[in-house]
Design a protein around this motif. Sequence first.
Motif, PDB file in Angstrom:
ATOM      1  N   UNK A   1      44.081  50.986  11.479  1.00  0.00           N
ATOM      2  CA  UNK A   1      43.494  51.162  12.805  1.00  0.00           C
ATOM      3  C   UNK A   1      43.810  49.968  13.695  1.00  0.00           C
ATOM      4  N   UNK A   2      43.614  50.163  14.977  1.00  0.00           N
ATOM      5  CA  UNK A   2      43.697  49.075  15.940  1.00  0.00           C
ATOM      6  C   UNK A   2      42.894  49.497  17.167  1.00  0.00           C
ATOM      7  N   UNK A   3      42.573  48.531  17.994  1.00  0.00           N
ATOM      8  CA  UNK A   3      41.818  48.796  19.210  1.00  0.00           C
ATOM      9  C   UNK A   3      42.724  48.515  20.407  1.00  0.00           C
ATOM     10  N   UNK A   4      42.755  49.470  21.334  1.00  0.00           N
ATOM     11  CA  UNK A   4      43.551  49.320  22.546  1.00  0.00           C
ATOM     12  C   UNK A   4      42.599  49.333  23.735  1.00  0.00           C
ATOM     13  N   UNK A   5      42.641  48.266  24.513  1.00  0.00           N
ATOM     14  CA  UNK A   5      41.843  48.180  25.729  1.00  0.00           C
ATOM     15  C   UNK A   5      42.825  48.011  26.880  1.00  0.00           C
TER      16      UNK A   5
ATOM     17  N   UNK B   1      67.387  40.740  17.300  1.00  0.00           N
ATOM     18  CA  UNK B   1      67.923  41.825  16.479  1.00  0.00           C
ATOM     19  C   UNK B   1      66.990  42.128  15.319  1.00  0.00           C
ATOM     20  N   UNK B   2      65.998  41.264  15.092  1.00  0.00           N
ATOM     21  CA  UNK B   2      65.038  41.462  13.996  1.00  0.00           C
ATOM     22  C   UNK B   2      63.754  42.028  14.576  1.00  0.00           C
ATOM     23  N   UNK B   3      63.359  43.214  14.087  1.00  0.00           N
ATOM     24  CA  UNK B   3      62.122  43.857  14.532  1.00  0.00           C
ATOM     25  C   UNK B   3      61.436  44.420  13.305  1.00  0.00           C
ATOM     26  N   UNK B   4      60.219  43.950  13.008  1.00  0.00           N
ATOM     27  CA  UNK B   4      59.501  44.413  11.833  1.00  0.00           C
ATOM     28  C   UNK B   4      58.299  45.251  12.206  1.00  0.00           C
ATOM     29  N   UNK B   5      58.165  46.432  11.604  1.00  0.00           N
ATOM     30  CA  UNK B   5      57.031  47.307  11.881  1.00  0.00           C
ATOM     31  C   UNK B   5      55.755  46.678  11.360  1.00  0.00           C
ATOM     32  N   UNK B   6      54.778  46.561  12.232  1.00  0.00           N
ATOM     33  CA  UNK B   6      53.495  45.965  11.898  1.00  0.00           C
ATOM     34  C   UNK B   6      52.416  47.028  11.720  1.00  0.00           C
ATOM     35  N   UNK B   7      52.497  48.109  12.519  1.00  0.00           N
ATOM     36  CA  UNK B   7      51.450  49.134  12.507  1.00  0.00           C
ATOM     37  C   UNK B   7      52.013  50.418  13.081  1.00  0.00           C
ATOM     38  N   UNK B   8      51.586  51.542  12.545  1.00  0.00           N
ATOM     39  CA  UNK B   8      51.863  52.842  13.143  1.00  0.00           C
ATOM     40  C   UNK B   8      50.642  53.722  12.973  1.00  0.00           C
ATOM     41  N   UNK B   9      50.334  54.498  13.974  1.00  0.00           N
ATOM     42  CA  UNK B   9      49.163  55.365  13.934  1.00  0.00           C
ATOM     43  C   UNK B   9      49.128  56.245  15.170  1.00  0.00           C
TER      44      UNK B   9
ATOM     45  N   UNK C   1      43.976  44.703  19.829  1.00  0.00           N
ATOM     46  CA  UNK C   1      43.249  43.820  18.910  1.00  0.00           C
ATOM     47  C   UNK C   1      42.817  44.595  17.668  1.00  0.00           C
ATOM     48  N   UNK C   2      42.226  43.868  16.763  1.00  0.00           N
ATOM     49  CA  UNK C   2      41.672  44.432  15.520  1.00  0.00           C
ATOM     50  C   UNK C   2      42.691  45.294  14.778  1.00  0.00           C
ATOM     51  N   UNK C   3      43.936  44.834  14.724  1.00  0.00           N
ATOM     52  CA  UNK C   3      44.982  45.580  14.021  1.00  0.00           C
ATOM     53  C   UNK C   3      44.710  45.492  12.527  1.00  0.00           C
ATOM     54  N   UNK C   4      44.566  46.647  11.917  1.00  0.00           N
ATOM     55  CA  UNK C   4      44.256  46.708  10.487  1.00  0.00           C
ATOM     56  C   UNK C   4      45.309  47.583   9.813  1.00  0.00           C
ATOM     57  N   UNK C   5      46.254  46.924   9.177  1.00  0.00           N
ATOM     58  CA  UNK C   5      47.286  47.623   8.421  1.00  0.00           C
ATOM     59  C   UNK C   5      46.908  47.538   6.952  1.00  0.00           C
ATOM     60  N   UNK C   6      46.794  48.663   6.309  1.00  0.00           N
ATOM     61  CA  UNK C   6      46.296  48.661   4.928  1.00  0.00           C
ATOM     62  C   UNK C   6      47.309  49.292   3.982  1.00  0.00           C
ATOM     63  N   UNK C   7      47.161  48.973   2.720  1.00  0.00           N
ATOM     64  CA  UNK C   7      47.964  49.625   1.683  1.00  0.00           C
ATOM     65  C   UNK C   7      47.084  50.010   0.499  1.00  0.00           C
ATOM     66  N   UNK C   8      45.773  50.047   0.738  1.00  0.00           N
ATOM     67  CA  UNK C   8      44.848  50.360  -0.353  1.00  0.00           C
ATOM     68  C   UNK C   8      44.140  51.693  -0.159  1.00  0.00           C
TER      69      UNK C   8
END
Length: 128
Positions: free
Chosen positions: A68-72, A107-115, A56-63
Motif C-alpha cells: 500500500x501507499x498513500x497519495x495526497x 538508465x537504471x530504474x528499479x521498481x519500488x511499488x506497484x498497486x 507517503x507510507x509506501x509499504x512494499x511487502x513479500x510476506x
Amino acid sequence: MKDFSPLAITSAAIGFPARIGVITRTDGTVIRFAESDEAITVLGDTFSVIPGLQISAVKHTNNGEMPSCQIIAVHGSGSTFDSEDLDVGLFDGAIVQLYIVDRLNLTRKGLLFTGAISLSRARTIQPC
C-alpha cells in the motif's frame, strides 16, 4: 549484509537517488511524476514535478500482506488531479507504479511499488 533494495541503494555506486512514479487512470491517461525539484527524463519519458503531490507510507511487502501507499494531491478544476475527474471515478482503479532512479545514471530504474488506487476521495480543507 545483503542489500535487497531495487537499486542496491546502500551500494557506493549509487550517486543521487530520486523517486519517480506513474499513475495510469482508467481512461488511459498517464501521469508521470517526480519527487524532485526538477523534471527527470528516463529513457525518453519525462517525469514532471507536480506541486502539491505527496506520496507517503509506501509499504512494499513479500510476506503476503497487501502492499500500500498513500497519495495526497492538491486538486482543482483544470489541474493534474482535476476535481471533475475525481468525482466521476477516473482515478478509482488507476494503476500506480513507483520507481527509484539514480540521477547520476538514469538508465537504471528499479521498481519500488506497484498497486491500484482502491478508492479516491476528494476532501476540501477549509483555511483557518
